[in-house]
Design an enzyme around this catalytic site. Structure first.
Site, PDB file in Angstrom:
ATOM      1  N   ASP A   1       0.060  -7.729   1.769  1.00 31.80           N
ATOM      2  CA  ASP A   1       0.660  -6.521   1.508  1.00 31.80           C
ATOM      3  C   ASP A   1       2.236  -5.853   1.318  1.00 31.80           C
ATOM      4  O   ASP A   1       2.428  -5.081   2.674  1.00 31.80           O
ATOM      5  CB  ASP A   1      -0.362  -5.529   2.208  1.00 31.80           C
ATOM      6  CG  ASP A   1       0.058  -4.111   2.682  1.00 31.80           C
ATOM      7  OD1 ASP A   1       0.396  -3.781   1.243  1.00 31.80           O
ATOM      8  OD2 ASP A   1      -0.975  -3.516   3.156  1.00 31.80           O
TER       9      ASP A   1
ATOM     10  N   SER B   1       4.283   2.101   8.162  1.00 33.44           N
ATOM     11  CA  SER B   1       4.141   0.870   7.126  1.00 33.44           C
ATOM     12  C   SER B   1       5.148   0.376   6.004  1.00 33.44           C
ATOM     13  O   SER B   1       6.163   1.154   5.737  1.00 33.44           O
ATOM     14  CB  SER B   1       3.315   1.437   6.186  1.00 33.44           C
ATOM     15  OG  SER B   1       1.770   1.597   6.872  1.00 33.44           O
TER      16      SER B   1
ATOM     17  N   HIS C   1       0.795  -0.976  -0.073  1.00 31.45           N
ATOM     18  CA  HIS C   1       0.053  -0.165  -0.421  1.00 31.45           C
ATOM     19  C   HIS C   1       0.663   1.143   0.255  1.00 31.45           C
ATOM     20  O   HIS C   1       0.045   2.287  -0.279  1.00 31.45           O
ATOM     21  CB  HIS C   1      -0.867  -0.103   0.832  1.00 31.45           C
ATOM     22  CG  HIS C   1      -0.547   0.618   2.466  1.00 31.45           C
ATOM     23  ND1 HIS C   1      -0.521  -1.138   3.607  1.00 31.45           N
ATOM     24  CD2 HIS C   1       0.448   1.302   3.126  1.00 31.45           C
ATOM     25  CE1 HIS C   1      -0.130  -0.128   4.853  1.00 31.45           C
ATOM     26  NE2 HIS C   1      -0.039   0.960   4.580  1.00 31.45           N
TER      27      HIS C   1
END
Length: 281
Positions: free
Chosen positions: A147, A228, A105
């Site tokens: 992811d 992230s 992402h």
């Protein structure tokens, strides 16, 4: 909080975690996180309540160049959820001569497709305005059903840093409740007068459990927007997984999951691990 309300909050605050605007997270993708589904979520919360919040920490770290954390850096996506030409960002780390790992992402456009390599830049070992190393993406590969994204760079990064090694599968699978893990990333923080995500912060986190499908490491972790893609490592700088989601992106959420700093990320075991290793450059 009932499951419906919590599910809505999870979708809004967790699906994409790399950046925030005006205090609200922005959704740019729709990845499946097993750790956010029953009974994983409630079991993780129960375990997190057994650990004092003071046992997980986030601290400014400005000497990564003197440690193996030098291999960690800030990723700028010039065509991310914010729109073209704006700084959508996350964290990544070097695992091979020309290979950076991060969350998928982080490198996505607002439509969920990968940005062009020309729009992805890796600022390794960045410290605010100090950007000692800049590497440019030549190829982006997403790990299917995960992811995780693999970024190949034009420049040979191992000339400037020692890549981080992956922990063995047995090491990862033998994690026990309350085991310590560590990370370096570029989380959102309020630095006196303004919001900032250009400085490196070191986290100590606690292992809670594996998700029921064994693809995710669930943790108690002061996970903030921008972290992230940062590595979960042991005391020997061996990588167990990538920090990916959390409930407390700005540190001010009042949800019970946020108060207990429940978080999680992709484990580097099984199919995902093999795919990463087979596509490293």
């Amino acid at each position: 909080m009932n499951n419906i309300i919590k599910g809505i909050i999870c979708f809004i605050t967790v699906i994409v975690l790399s950046v925030v605007v005006s205090g609200e997270s922005q959704a740019v993708g729709n990845y499946y996180y097993n750790g956010l589904h029953s009974p994983n979520d409630s079991n993780a919360l129960k375990k997190a309540k057994q650990i004092n919040n003071k046992d997980v920490t986030i601290q400014r770290y400005n000497y990564a160049n003197k440690t193996k954390y030098k291999a960690v850096g800030r990723i700028r996506n010039n065509d991310g959820w914010k729109g073209y030409g704006k700084d959508s960002m996350g964290t990544g780390f070097v695992i091979d001569d020309y290979t950076v790992l991060t969350n998928a992402h982080v490198i996505d456009r607002s439509n969920g497709h990968s940005a062009s390599p020309k729009d992805i830049v890796f600022h390794m070992n960045r410290d605010g305005r100090k950007i000692p190393y800049t590497f440019h993406a030549s190829k982006i590969i997403k790990v299917p059903s995960s992811d995780i994204a693999i970024i190949h760079t034009k420049e040979k990064m191992s000339k400037y840093t020692q890549p981080l090694n992956l922990a063995s599968e047995s090491q990862i699978k033998n994690l026990k409740f309350k085991d310590n893990l560590y990370s370096l990333g570029y989380p959102w923080q309020f630095n006196g007068t303004r919001d900032d995500n250009t400085l490196a912060y070191r986290n100590k986190l606690k292992f809670l459990q594996f998700s029921s499908n064994k693809t995710e490491i669930q943790t108690k972790d002061k996970f903030r927007s921008g972290a992230s893609g940062s590595p979960m490592i042991n005391g020997n700088y061996q990588v167990y997984g990538l920090r990916t989601y959390g409930y407390n992106l700005r540190g001010s959420s009042t949800d019970s999951y946020a108060k207990q700093e429940v978080a999680g990320g992709e484990a580097l075991i099984g199919y995902a691990r093999n795919y990463v290793l087979s596509h490293a450059k």
